[in-house]
Motif scaffolding. Sequence first.
Motif, PDB file in Angstrom:
ATOM      1  N   SER A   7      39.851  41.655  17.382  1.00  0.00           N
ATOM      2  CA  SER A   7      38.434  41.973  17.537  1.00  0.00           C
ATOM      3  C   SER A   7      37.567  41.366  16.465  1.00  0.00           C
ATOM      4  CB  SER A   7      38.237  43.493  17.530  1.00  0.00           C
ATOM      5  OG  SER A   7      38.592  44.028  16.269  1.00  0.00           O
ATOM      6  N   ALA A   8      38.134  41.015  15.320  1.00  0.00           N
ATOM      7  CA  ALA A   8      37.351  40.426  14.241  1.00  0.00           C
ATOM      8  C   ALA A   8      37.947  39.081  13.857  1.00  0.00           C
ATOM      9  CB  ALA A   8      37.355  41.355  13.031  1.00  0.00           C
ATOM     10  N   PRO A   9      37.071  38.055  13.677  1.00  0.00           N
ATOM     11  CA  PRO A   9      37.575  36.750  13.292  1.00  0.00           C
ATOM     12  C   PRO A   9      38.200  36.795  11.915  1.00  0.00           C
ATOM     13  CG  PRO A   9      35.185  36.825  13.107  1.00  0.00           C
ATOM     14  CD  PRO A   9      35.615  38.093  13.769  1.00  0.00           C
ATOM     15  N   VAL A  10      39.188  35.930  11.695  1.00  0.00           N
ATOM     16  CA  VAL A  10      39.881  35.902  10.405  1.00  0.00           C
ATOM     17  C   VAL A  10      38.902  35.655   9.269  1.00  0.00           C
ATOM     18  CG1 VAL A  10      41.604  34.654   9.039  1.00  0.00           C
ATOM     19  CG2 VAL A  10      42.047  35.157  11.442  1.00  0.00           C
ATOM     20  N   THR A  11      37.904  34.805   9.501  1.00  0.00           N
ATOM     21  CA  THR A  11      36.940  34.488   8.440  1.00  0.00           C
ATOM     22  C   THR A  11      36.177  35.718   7.981  1.00  0.00           C
ATOM     23  OG1 THR A  11      35.389  33.839  10.175  1.00  0.00           O
ATOM     24  CG2 THR A  11      36.606  32.089   9.089  1.00  0.00           C
ATOM     25  N   LEU A  33      27.954  54.618  15.325  1.00  0.00           N
ATOM     26  CA  LEU A  33      26.595  54.083  15.390  1.00  0.00           C
ATOM     27  C   LEU A  33      26.252  53.569  16.788  1.00  0.00           C
ATOM     28  CD1 LEU A  33      26.324  52.118  12.005  1.00  0.00           C
ATOM     29  CD2 LEU A  33      24.998  54.122  12.674  1.00  0.00           C
ATOM     30  N   SER A  34      27.225  52.911  17.417  1.00  0.00           N
ATOM     31  CA  SER A  34      26.976  52.314  18.732  1.00  0.00           C
ATOM     32  C   SER A  34      27.117  53.317  19.866  1.00  0.00           C
ATOM     33  CB  SER A  34      27.941  51.156  18.973  1.00  0.00           C
ATOM     34  OG  SER A  34      29.269  51.630  19.101  1.00  0.00           O
ATOM     35  N   GLN A  35      27.519  54.534  19.531  1.00  0.00           N
ATOM     36  CA  GLN A  35      27.778  55.572  20.518  1.00  0.00           C
ATOM     37  C   GLN A  35      28.852  55.104  21.513  1.00  0.00           C
ATOM     38  OE1 GLN A  35      23.951  56.598  22.144  1.00  0.00           O
ATOM     39  NE2 GLN A  35      23.201  57.418  20.199  1.00  0.00           N
ATOM     40  N   ASP A  36      29.915  54.541  20.924  1.00  0.00           N
ATOM     41  CA  ASP A  36      31.092  54.072  21.670  1.00  0.00           C
ATOM     42  C   ASP A  36      30.810  52.879  22.587  1.00  0.00           C
ATOM     43  OD1 ASP A  36      33.079  55.722  20.620  1.00  0.00           O
ATOM     44  OD2 ASP A  36      32.538  57.374  21.951  1.00  0.00           O
ATOM     45  N   GLN A  37      29.704  52.180  22.325  1.00  0.00           N
ATOM     46  CA  GLN A  37      29.418  50.951  23.063  1.00  0.00           C
ATOM     47  C   GLN A  37      30.006  49.762  22.299  1.00  0.00           C
ATOM     48  OE1 GLN A  37      27.884  51.097  26.190  1.00  0.00           O
ATOM     49  NE2 GLN A  37      28.257  53.267  25.731  1.00  0.00           N
ATOM     50  N   LEU A  38      30.002  48.583  22.931  1.00  0.00           N
ATOM     51  CA  LEU A  38      30.580  47.401  22.323  1.00  0.00           C
ATOM     52  C   LEU A  38      29.644  46.734  21.310  1.00  0.00           C
ATOM     53  CD1 LEU A  38      32.303  45.752  25.434  1.00  0.00           C
ATOM     54  CD2 LEU A  38      33.373  47.067  23.580  1.00  0.00           C
ATOM     55  N   THR A  39      28.378  47.114  21.335  1.00  0.00           N
ATOM     56  CA  THR A  39      27.407  46.518  20.417  1.00  0.00           C
ATOM     57  C   THR A  39      26.477  47.585  19.841  1.00  0.00           C
ATOM     58  OG1 THR A  39      25.821  46.063  22.203  1.00  0.00           O
ATOM     59  CG2 THR A  39      27.383  44.305  21.635  1.00  0.00           C
ATOM     60  N   ILE A  40      25.848  47.241  18.725  1.00  0.00           N
ATOM     61  CA  ILE A  40      24.835  48.095  18.098  1.00  0.00           C
ATOM     62  C   ILE A  40      23.470  47.458  18.307  1.00  0.00           C
ATOM     63  CG2 ILE A  40      23.912  48.903  15.881  1.00  0.00           C
ATOM     64  CD1 ILE A  40      26.728  49.197  14.862  1.00  0.00           C
ATOM     65  N   ARG A  41      22.500  48.260  18.656  1.00  0.00           N
ATOM     66  CA  ARG A  41      21.113  47.808  18.790  1.00  0.00           C
ATOM     67  C   ARG A  41      20.281  48.478  17.702  1.00  0.00           C
ATOM     68  NH1 ARG A  41      20.600  45.170  23.634  1.00  0.00           N
ATOM     69  NH2 ARG A  41      18.333  45.209  23.462  1.00  0.00           N
ATOM     70  N   LYS A  42      19.071  47.978  17.495  1.00  0.00           N
ATOM     71  CA  LYS A  42      18.239  48.482  16.399  1.00  0.00           C
ATOM     72  C   LYS A  42      18.016  49.985  16.490  1.00  0.00           C
ATOM     73  CE  LYS A  42      15.686  44.189  15.609  1.00  0.00           C
ATOM     74  NZ  LYS A  42      16.254  43.405  16.735  1.00  0.00           N
ATOM     75  N   GLU A  43      17.845  50.476  17.713  1.00  0.00           N
ATOM     76  CA  GLU A  43      17.566  51.907  17.873  1.00  0.00           C
ATOM     77  C   GLU A  43      18.741  52.780  17.452  1.00  0.00           C
ATOM     78  OE1 GLU A  43      18.139  50.169  22.114  1.00  0.00           O
ATOM     79  OE2 GLU A  43      17.160  49.600  20.225  1.00  0.00           O
ATOM     80  N   PHE A  83      31.069  44.218  16.654  1.00  0.00           N
ATOM     81  CA  PHE A  83      31.833  44.661  15.490  1.00  0.00           C
ATOM     82  C   PHE A  83      32.119  43.484  14.568  1.00  0.00           C
ATOM     83  CE2 PHE A  83      36.071  45.766  13.542  1.00  0.00           C
ATOM     84  CZ  PHE A  83      35.554  46.681  12.640  1.00  0.00           C
ATOM     85  N   GLU A  84      32.336  42.298  15.133  1.00  0.00           N
ATOM     86  CA  GLU A  84      32.545  41.105  14.325  1.00  0.00           C
ATOM     87  C   GLU A  84      31.316  40.828  13.461  1.00  0.00           C
ATOM     88  OE1 GLU A  84      33.459  38.046  17.090  1.00  0.00           O
ATOM     89  OE2 GLU A  84      35.367  38.928  17.708  1.00  0.00           O
ATOM     90  N   ASP A  85      30.126  40.941  14.076  1.00  0.00           N
ATOM     91  CA  ASP A  85      28.879  40.756  13.329  1.00  0.00           C
ATOM     92  C   ASP A  85      28.739  41.817  12.236  1.00  0.00           C
ATOM     93  OD1 ASP A  85      28.079  38.654  15.033  1.00  0.00           O
ATOM     94  OD2 ASP A  85      27.143  40.070  16.433  1.00  0.00           O
ATOM     95  N   PHE A  86      29.117  43.039  12.577  1.00  0.00           N
ATOM     96  CA  PHE A  86      29.041  44.156  11.638  1.00  0.00           C
ATOM     97  C   PHE A  86      29.893  43.868  10.404  1.00  0.00           C
ATOM     98  CE2 PHE A  86      30.308  48.586  10.395  1.00  0.00           C
ATOM     99  CZ  PHE A  86      29.043  49.088  10.132  1.00  0.00           C
ATOM    100  N   LEU A  87      31.094  43.332  10.621  1.00  0.00           N
ATOM    101  CA  LEU A  87      31.963  42.974   9.504  1.00  0.00           C
ATOM    102  C   LEU A  87      31.345  41.865   8.662  1.00  0.00           C
ATOM    103  CD1 LEU A  87      35.597  43.007  10.965  1.00  0.00           C
ATOM    104  CD2 LEU A  87      34.576  44.634   9.377  1.00  0.00           C
ATOM    105  N   THR A  88      30.706  40.919   9.326  1.00  0.00           N
ATOM    106  CA  THR A  88      30.055  39.826   8.598  1.00  0.00           C
ATOM    107  C   THR A  88      28.978  40.379   7.669  1.00  0.00           C
ATOM    108  OG1 THR A  88      30.465  38.217  10.360  1.00  0.00           O
ATOM    109  CG2 THR A  88      28.678  37.716   8.833  1.00  0.00           C
ATOM    110  N   ILE A  89      28.145  41.297   8.184  1.00  0.00           N
ATOM    111  CA  ILE A  89      27.095  41.897   7.362  1.00  0.00           C
ATOM    112  C   ILE A  89      27.699  42.697   6.213  1.00  0.00           C
ATOM    113  CG2 ILE A  89      25.224  43.584   7.317  1.00  0.00           C
ATOM    114  CD1 ILE A  89      24.427  40.993   8.640  1.00  0.00           C
TER     115      ILE A  89
END
Length: 212
Positions: A7-11, A33-43, A83-89
């Motif tokens: 689910s998360a890139p090695v980098t 945060l995502s309420q069990d969804q695959l992505t997080i939105r601003k809200e 989640f990959e983006d979340f790890l990057t942040i």
Amino acid sequence: PGVPRGSAPVTSLLALAVTSEQIEHLHRRFKQLSQDQLTIRKENFDSIPDLEFNPIRGKIVHAFFDKRNLRQESDGLADEITFEDFLTIMSYFRPIEMNMDEEQLDRFRKEKLKFLFHMYDSDHDGKITLQEYRNVVEELLSGNPHLEKESARSIADGAMMEAASICVGQMGPDQVYEGITFEDFLKMWQGIDIETKMHVRFLNVDTIAHCY
């Protein structure tokens, strides 16, 4: 249950440099945060109590969706983050490792400062203008009922002129300082321990609460 395999890139995992237990914790927090969804939105960030009364809440949330911070080629804002983006942040908030050499420490510091720079540079033009600086200062001081708006602007003006003197030296009477570049920003933060200024307490990530 747990983090999906692959689910998360090695980098991202290498950049974050945390244990599998911490990755699991971050994944649980992501799902919350995502309420069990695959992505997080601003809200979704509206559910974080520690952010509710933060005067720069908007800029913090904005930073999570800034494509520059997501290390994507394009400019602008993402509508949602995986989640990959979340790890990057979260990699911007990782702690110093004892075995880092000088080159790694310098890169580590610049990454953190770049993230902070992007929070100020709201129009994505590569410079922090006086107006952008004013906006941040006014937002930071907005919770103080005893400080008028003009006073906040004066503080921002003074800070901007101090930045100009640090970065370009004595300015002539007709010289206009166009804004703080990232190189200027690095000069301003020279000698300041950025590692103790950036933390993730508002995410309640208990297993990496020491990350600065």
